[in-house]
Design a protein around this motif. Structure first.
Motif, PDB file in Angstrom:
ATOM      1  N   GLU A 119      38.090 -45.204   2.243  1.00 43.71           N
ATOM      2  CA  GLU A 119      38.316 -44.136   3.210  1.00 43.71           C
ATOM      3  C   GLU A 119      37.826 -44.547   4.597  1.00 43.71           C
ATOM      4  N   LYS A 120      36.648 -45.172   4.658  1.00 40.81           N
ATOM      5  CA  LYS A 120      36.127 -45.652   5.948  1.00 40.81           C
ATOM      6  C   LYS A 120      37.087 -46.658   6.576  1.00 40.81           C
ATOM      7  N   ILE A 123      54.969 -41.081  17.085  1.00 44.85           N
ATOM      8  CA  ILE A 123      54.318 -42.329  16.654  1.00 44.85           C
ATOM      9  C   ILE A 123      52.850 -42.059  16.318  1.00 44.85           C
ATOM     10  N   ILE A 124      52.162 -41.302  17.160  1.00 45.12           N
ATOM     11  CA  ILE A 124      50.761 -40.953  16.903  1.00 45.12           C
ATOM     12  C   ILE A 124      50.651 -40.138  15.612  1.00 45.12           C
ATOM     13  N   ASN A 125      51.557 -39.188  15.418  1.00 42.42           N
ATOM     14  CA  ASN A 125      51.541 -38.390  14.185  1.00 42.42           C
ATOM     15  C   ASN A 125      51.756 -39.283  12.960  1.00 42.42           C
ATOM     16  N   ARG A 126      52.626 -40.266  13.094  1.00 40.31           N
ATOM     17  CA  ARG A 126      52.890 -41.194  11.981  1.00 40.31           C
ATOM     18  C   ARG A 126      51.643 -42.019  11.656  1.00 40.31           C
ATOM     19  N   ILE A 127      50.949 -42.462  12.681  1.00 34.78           N
ATOM     20  CA  ILE A 127      49.717 -43.232  12.481  1.00 34.78           C
ATOM     21  C   ILE A 127      48.675 -42.392  11.745  1.00 34.78           C
ATOM     22  N   ASN A 128      48.587 -41.115  12.101  1.00 31.40           N
ATOM     23  CA  ASN A 128      47.543 -40.242  11.564  1.00 31.40           C
ATOM     24  C   ASN A 128      47.942 -39.512  10.285  1.00 31.40           C
ATOM     25  N   ALA A 129      49.105 -39.801   9.749  1.00 35.35           N
ATOM     26  CA  ALA A 129      49.550 -39.150   8.512  1.00 35.35           C
ATOM     27  C   ALA A 129      48.640 -39.556   7.359  1.00 35.35           C
ATOM     28  N   LYS A 130      48.276 -38.570   6.527  1.00 35.40           N
ATOM     29  CA  LYS A 130      47.319 -38.836   5.454  1.00 35.40           C
ATOM     30  C   LYS A 130      47.923 -38.758   4.063  1.00 35.40           C
ATOM     31  N   ASP A 136      53.752 -37.068   1.799  1.00 37.76           N
ATOM     32  CA  ASP A 136      54.671 -36.111   2.421  1.00 37.76           C
ATOM     33  C   ASP A 136      54.568 -36.176   3.937  1.00 37.76           C
ATOM     34  N   ASP A 137      53.332 -36.255   4.455  1.00 36.04           N
ATOM     35  CA  ASP A 137      53.141 -36.372   5.907  1.00 36.04           C
ATOM     36  C   ASP A 137      53.786 -37.652   6.435  1.00 36.04           C
ATOM     37  N   ILE A 138      53.625 -38.731   5.705  1.00 31.98           N
ATOM     38  CA  ILE A 138      54.200 -40.011   6.134  1.00 31.98           C
ATOM     39  C   ILE A 138      55.717 -39.907   6.213  1.00 31.98           C
ATOM     40  N   ILE A 139      56.320 -39.331   5.186  1.00 34.98           N
ATOM     41  CA  ILE A 139      57.781 -39.188   5.167  1.00 34.98           C
ATOM     42  C   ILE A 139      58.244 -38.285   6.304  1.00 34.98           C
ATOM     43  N   ASN A 140      57.563 -37.152   6.479  1.00 32.60           N
ATOM     44  CA  ASN A 140      57.959 -36.208   7.529  1.00 32.60           C
ATOM     45  C   ASN A 140      57.798 -36.799   8.929  1.00 32.60           C
TER      46      ASN A 140
END
Length: 155
Positions: free
Chosen positions: A59-60, A97-104, A107-111
């Motif tokens: 996680e770190k 792009i920032i949202n894609r980087i921060n996807a956790k 589902d977030d990654i795909i969206n």
């Protein structure tokens, strides 16, 4: 009558003692079984704790990589664009792009990937609708590619 009662108690006690009295070999086997159970429990606890530590380290690492990618993208300057529509499209592309980087989550990654692709399509549509110039389109798309390259290079 006293003798019968006394004799009954003695026989019951002897029978109970005989039933509960294990041979030394049986006692040793039981002790070994308890020791094995304790060892298995200790091994399971150690494995769980090790897994918890590994998860925290992972996680770190993930959050560190996210922070580095965000910092790298923040260093990329937005291009000089000719109108507000082009500036808005470029800003939306940068946000996706920032949202894609921060996807956790998956589902977030795909969206966020869909959002990024939609933003690129919006740039193409705006060019076809003559809302932005060809130069603006090229600069916006290059900005997006530069952001992605910076994010990949930071991880």
């Amino acid at each position: 009558m006293k003798k019968v009662t006394y004799l009954s108690i003695m026989l019951s006690s002897a029978l109970l003692y005989a039933c509960n009295n294990n041979t030394p070999q049986e006692k040793a086997e039981q002790a070994m079984e308890r020791t094995e159970e304790k060892a298995l429990d200790a091994a399971a606890d150690a494995e769980k704790k090790s897994g918890d530590v590994s998860n925290k380290e992972l996680e770190k690492t993930i959050y560190s990589n996210m922070a580095a990618a965000n910092a790298a993208v923040a260093k990329i300057e937005m291009p000089q664009l000719s109108n507000d529509k082009a500036k808005a499209l470029c800003s939306e592309l940068g946000k996706s792009i920032i949202n894609r980087i921060n996807a956790k989550t998956n589902d977030d990654i795909i969206n966020t990937q869909k959002e990024y692709l939609e933003d690129k399509t919006d740039v193409e549509k705006a060019f076809l609708d003559k809302a932005i110039t060809a130069s603006d389109k090229d600069l916006i798309l290059k900005y997006g590619e530069d952001c992605l390259a910076a994010a990949r290079g930071a991880s």
